[in-house]
Write a protein that holds these residues in place. Structure first.
Motif, PDB file in Angstrom:
ATOM      1  N   PHE A 196       0.932  -1.247  -0.047  1.00 59.47           N
ATOM      2  CA  PHE A 196       0.083  -0.045  -0.023  1.00 59.47           C
ATOM      3  C   PHE A 196       0.851   1.325  -0.188  1.00 59.47           C
ATOM      4  O   PHE A 196       2.177   1.049   0.334  1.00 59.47           O
ATOM      5  N   LYS A 197       0.309   2.066  -0.633  1.00 60.43           N
ATOM      6  CA  LYS A 197       1.044   3.714  -0.356  1.00 60.43           C
ATOM      7  C   LYS A 197      -0.124   4.793  -0.297  1.00 60.43           C
ATOM      8  O   LYS A 197      -1.240   4.555  -0.838  1.00 60.43           O
ATOM      9  N   ILE A 198       0.407   5.758   0.512  1.00 61.24           N
ATOM     10  CA  ILE A 198      -0.391   6.828   0.690  1.00 61.24           C
ATOM     11  C   ILE A 198       0.043   8.247  -0.213  1.00 61.24           C
ATOM     12  O   ILE A 198       1.273   8.484  -0.364  1.00 61.24           O
ATOM     13  N   TYR A 199      -1.012   8.761  -0.620  1.00 63.09           N
ATOM     14  CA  TYR A 199      -0.746   9.979  -1.419  1.00 63.09           C
ATOM     15  C   TYR A 199      -1.454  11.111  -0.835  1.00 63.09           C
ATOM     16  O   TYR A 199      -2.696  11.071  -0.250  1.00 63.09           O
ATOM     17  N   LYS A 200      -0.848  12.492  -1.190  1.00 61.29           N
ATOM     18  CA  LYS A 200      -1.569  13.548  -0.529  1.00 61.29           C
ATOM     19  C   LYS A 200      -1.751  14.590  -1.841  1.00 61.29           C
ATOM     20  O   LYS A 200      -0.563  14.953  -2.107  1.00 61.29           O
ATOM     21  N   GLU A 201      -2.798  15.055  -1.867  1.00 62.43           N
ATOM     22  CA  GLU A 201      -2.974  15.988  -3.222  1.00 62.43           C
ATOM     23  C   GLU A 201      -3.373  17.145  -2.777  1.00 62.43           C
ATOM     24  O   GLU A 201      -4.660  17.356  -2.035  1.00 62.43           O
ATOM     25  N   SER A 202      -2.644  18.366  -2.956  1.00 67.44           N
ATOM     26  CA  SER A 202      -3.312  19.799  -2.701  1.00 67.44           C
ATOM     27  C   SER A 202      -3.448  20.530  -4.164  1.00 67.44           C
ATOM     28  O   SER A 202      -2.731  20.307  -5.048  1.00 67.44           O
ATOM     29  N   ILE A 203      -4.343  21.149  -4.166  1.00 71.13           N
ATOM     30  CA  ILE A 203      -4.561  22.135  -5.412  1.00 71.13           C
ATOM     31  C   ILE A 203      -4.209  23.495  -4.831  1.00 71.13           C
ATOM     32  O   ILE A 203      -4.790  24.436  -5.389  1.00 71.13           O
ATOM     33  N   PHE A 204      -3.128  23.676  -4.359  1.00 68.93           N
ATOM     34  CA  PHE A 204      -2.591  25.201  -3.837  1.00 68.93           C
ATOM     35  C   PHE A 204      -0.947  25.427  -3.947  1.00 68.93           C
ATOM     36  O   PHE A 204      -0.290  24.074  -3.982  1.00 68.93           O
ATOM     37  N   GLU A 205      -0.492  26.233  -4.053  1.00 69.80           N
ATOM     38  CA  GLU A 205       0.810  26.730  -4.089  1.00 69.80           C
ATOM     39  C   GLU A 205       1.015  27.906  -3.359  1.00 69.80           C
ATOM     40  O   GLU A 205       0.229  28.692  -2.953  1.00 69.80           O
ATOM     41  N   GLN A 206       2.220  28.403  -2.949  1.00 68.04           N
ATOM     42  CA  GLN A 206       2.531  29.464  -2.365  1.00 68.04           C
ATOM     43  C   GLN A 206       2.126  30.878  -2.840  1.00 68.04           C
ATOM     44  O   GLN A 206       2.450  31.057  -4.207  1.00 68.04           O
ATOM     45  N   PHE A 207       1.211  31.610  -2.185  1.00 65.84           N
ATOM     46  CA  PHE A 207       0.836  33.012  -2.770  1.00 65.84           C
ATOM     47  C   PHE A 207       1.952  33.927  -2.505  1.00 65.84           C
ATOM     48  O   PHE A 207       2.259  34.924  -3.292  1.00 65.84           O
ATOM     49  N   LEU A 247     -11.796  39.637   4.256  1.00 70.21           N
ATOM     50  CA  LEU A 247     -11.110  38.473   4.346  1.00 70.21           C
ATOM     51  C   LEU A 247     -11.707  37.060   4.281  1.00 70.21           C
ATOM     52  O   LEU A 247     -11.505  36.220   3.693  1.00 70.21           O
ATOM     53  N   GLU A 248     -12.956  37.061   5.021  1.00 77.39           N
ATOM     54  CA  GLU A 248     -13.623  35.705   5.032  1.00 77.39           C
ATOM     55  C   GLU A 248     -13.926  35.097   3.553  1.00 77.39           C
ATOM     56  O   GLU A 248     -13.736  33.857   3.185  1.00 77.39           O
ATOM     57  N   SER A 249     -14.380  36.082   2.394  1.00 75.94           N
ATOM     58  CA  SER A 249     -14.679  35.528   1.529  1.00 75.94           C
ATOM     59  C   SER A 249     -13.642  35.173   0.642  1.00 75.94           C
ATOM     60  O   SER A 249     -13.710  34.358  -0.474  1.00 75.94           O
ATOM     61  N   LYS A 250     -12.236  35.404   1.123  1.00 78.86           N
ATOM     62  CA  LYS A 250     -11.155  34.790   0.427  1.00 78.86           C
ATOM     63  C   LYS A 250     -10.531  33.460   0.877  1.00 78.86           C
ATOM     64  O   LYS A 250      -9.631  32.838   0.322  1.00 78.86           O
ATOM     65  N   PHE A 251     -11.016  33.137   1.980  1.00 78.55           N
ATOM     66  CA  PHE A 251     -10.588  32.120   2.657  1.00 78.55           C
ATOM     67  C   PHE A 251     -10.480  30.693   1.909  1.00 78.55           C
ATOM     68  O   PHE A 251      -9.509  29.997   1.902  1.00 78.55           O
ATOM     69  N   MET A 252     -11.680  30.270   1.107  1.00 84.30           N
ATOM     70  CA  MET A 252     -11.444  29.118   0.210  1.00 84.30           C
ATOM     71  C   MET A 252     -10.224  29.189  -0.696  1.00 84.30           C
ATOM     72  O   MET A 252      -9.655  28.134  -1.144  1.00 84.30           O
ATOM     73  N   ALA A 253     -10.294  30.226  -1.259  1.00 81.81           N
ATOM     74  CA  ALA A 253      -9.016  30.178  -2.435  1.00 81.81           C
ATOM     75  C   ALA A 253      -7.584  30.459  -1.754  1.00 81.81           C
ATOM     76  O   ALA A 253      -6.707  30.456  -2.620  1.00 81.81           O
ATOM     77  N   HIS A 254      -7.714  30.979  -0.515  1.00 79.64           N
ATOM     78  CA  HIS A 254      -6.457  31.615  -0.006  1.00 79.64           C
ATOM     79  C   HIS A 254      -6.279  30.947   1.648  1.00 79.64           C
ATOM     80  O   HIS A 254      -6.214  31.855   2.639  1.00 79.64           O
TER      81      HIS A 254
END
Length: 382
Positions: A196-207, A247-254
């Motif tokens: 077995f192997k575990i993977y972690k996928e992020s759809i973000f990068e450093q801003f 700010l709150e409206s930006k949380f999901m994207a940032h």
């Protein structure tokens, strides 16, 4: 090991249960079921435990169910593990928000019963712990701490997701061998001859290069009062280049990423009147974080699928835990059909959308975590 995945979209408990179980054999070693809250969870739990008397049966309420064709809603997904090599033991940890340490002896006993040597030098070969904390009690880190504590040298694979309730945010449930609770957590120790192997996928990068240091926090409450010695919301907004009132409206994207943790994501929940910020995971004092920004979702998922298929000569099953915030993002951007098309290329997919994802000793957010069982390629075995 043999892994069979079943799904029903029938809205009635009895119909959904029968549609699935009429296809199943009763000699399964372990049953996992992931259920929308359209079903009465206690009824489902009772039915599965009566039908599979000799199996370890674990259930979780969700905020979306995952099966071969991707992310679904208002459905029931069931996974059956079978084979002579499969050994599994479930532990019901009561009231994980209070004193989960009291369940440590049960965890040790269950690991031993499963054939896991907690003192082994190479714990990666001993098996895996699947963890299912209840949501809305803010206790994932406490539960993980106790689970990891039974392995003196650390490093035993731990993988899981937090129960959801279809975004009602009222009450979630987990069950183990007939016991049901909205404040418990379940640990399933699993051991087989499969790789077995575990993977972690992020759809973000450093801003931004600028670091946010959590200088004043309430760790247990998951609340940050100050970043870099200033009001948390004020500093967060300054670096992002927006007004604190928006700010709150930006949380999901940032959201924020923990420095030095291979982009583990910590998602902010809300801004309070005093300028403090509540998060969906614990932020430790002096933790260093970076503000993140989105990357191309579809190409990222394509890369994940490609990596899994290249790493394994044969896949028996793929356990996926996908964050609720990712699901919301996919729906808001109308990407869900395209996301599902790409996910369908991952062999024998199953799992659920969660209120948080767990890897080792971390509670993370806005992430897809995958646990793939099968036969690794020769290169990956080295």
């Amino acid at each position: 090991m043999k892994i069979n995945v079943y799904k029903s979209s029938h809205q009635q408990v009895e119909q959904a249960f029968l549609e699935i179980t009429n296809q199943m054999k009763t000699e399964c070693k372990t049953i996992l079921f992931f259920a929308s809250t359209i079903y009465h969870f206690e009824t489902l739990t009772q039915k599965f435990n009566e039908r599979f008397l000799n199996s370890e049966v674990v259930g979780v309420t969700t905020v979306g169910e995952i099966q071969n064709s991707g992310i679904h809603e208002n459905s029931l997904v069931v996974v059956a593990f079978s084979g002579e090599d499969v050994r599994a033991t479930a532990v019901f940890m009561e009231n994980i928000h209070k004193y989960p340490i009291f369940d440590r002896p049960k965890l040790l006993e269950a690991a031993k019963k499963t054939g896991i040597n907690v003192n082994a030098r190479d714990l990666q070969k001993e098996g895996i712990a699947l963890v299912f904390p209840n949501g809305l009690v803010n206790a994932e880190e406490r539960m993980l701490s106790v689970v990891n504590s039974i392995f003196p040298s650390g490093g035993f694979p731990v993988f899981g997701g937090t129960a959801g309730d279809d975004a009602k945010f009222k009450e979630t449930f987990v069950s183990s061998n007939g016991r049901v609770s909205s404040t418990a957590g379940v640990v399933l120790f699993l051991k087989s001859n499969s790789d077995f192997k575990i993977y972690k996928e992020s759809i973000f990068e450093q801003f931004s290069e600028t670091t946010l240091v959590a200088t004043k926090v309430d760790v247990e409450a998951r609340r940050v009062y100050e970043f870099n010695g200033k009001k948390a919301a004020q500093e967060y907004a300054r670096i992002l280049g927006v007004a604190p009132t928006t700010l709150e409206s930006k949380f999901m994207a940032h959201p924020l990423g923990f420095v030095g943790k291979q982009l583990s994501v910590g998602s902010p929940m809300c801004v309070h009147e005093d300028g403090s910020i509540s998060f969906y995971c614990q932020i430790l004092r002096n933790a260093e974080l970076k503000i993140l920004k989105p990357v191309d979702v579809l190409s990222t998922i394509e890369q994940t699928v490609s990596t899994v298929r290249n790493d394994f000569n044969m896949v028996e099953g793929t356990f996926a835990v996908n964050c609720i915030l990712r699901k919301i993002q996919f729906k808001q951007t109308q990407l869900l059909p395209k996301v599902n098309e790409r996910l369908s290329h991952i062999p024998n997919l199953f799992g659920f959308c969660s209120y948080g994802e767990q890897l080792q000793n971390e509670q993370i957010n806005q992430t897809l975590v995958l646990l793939v069982f099968g036969k690794l390629s020769t290169e990956e075995r080295k």
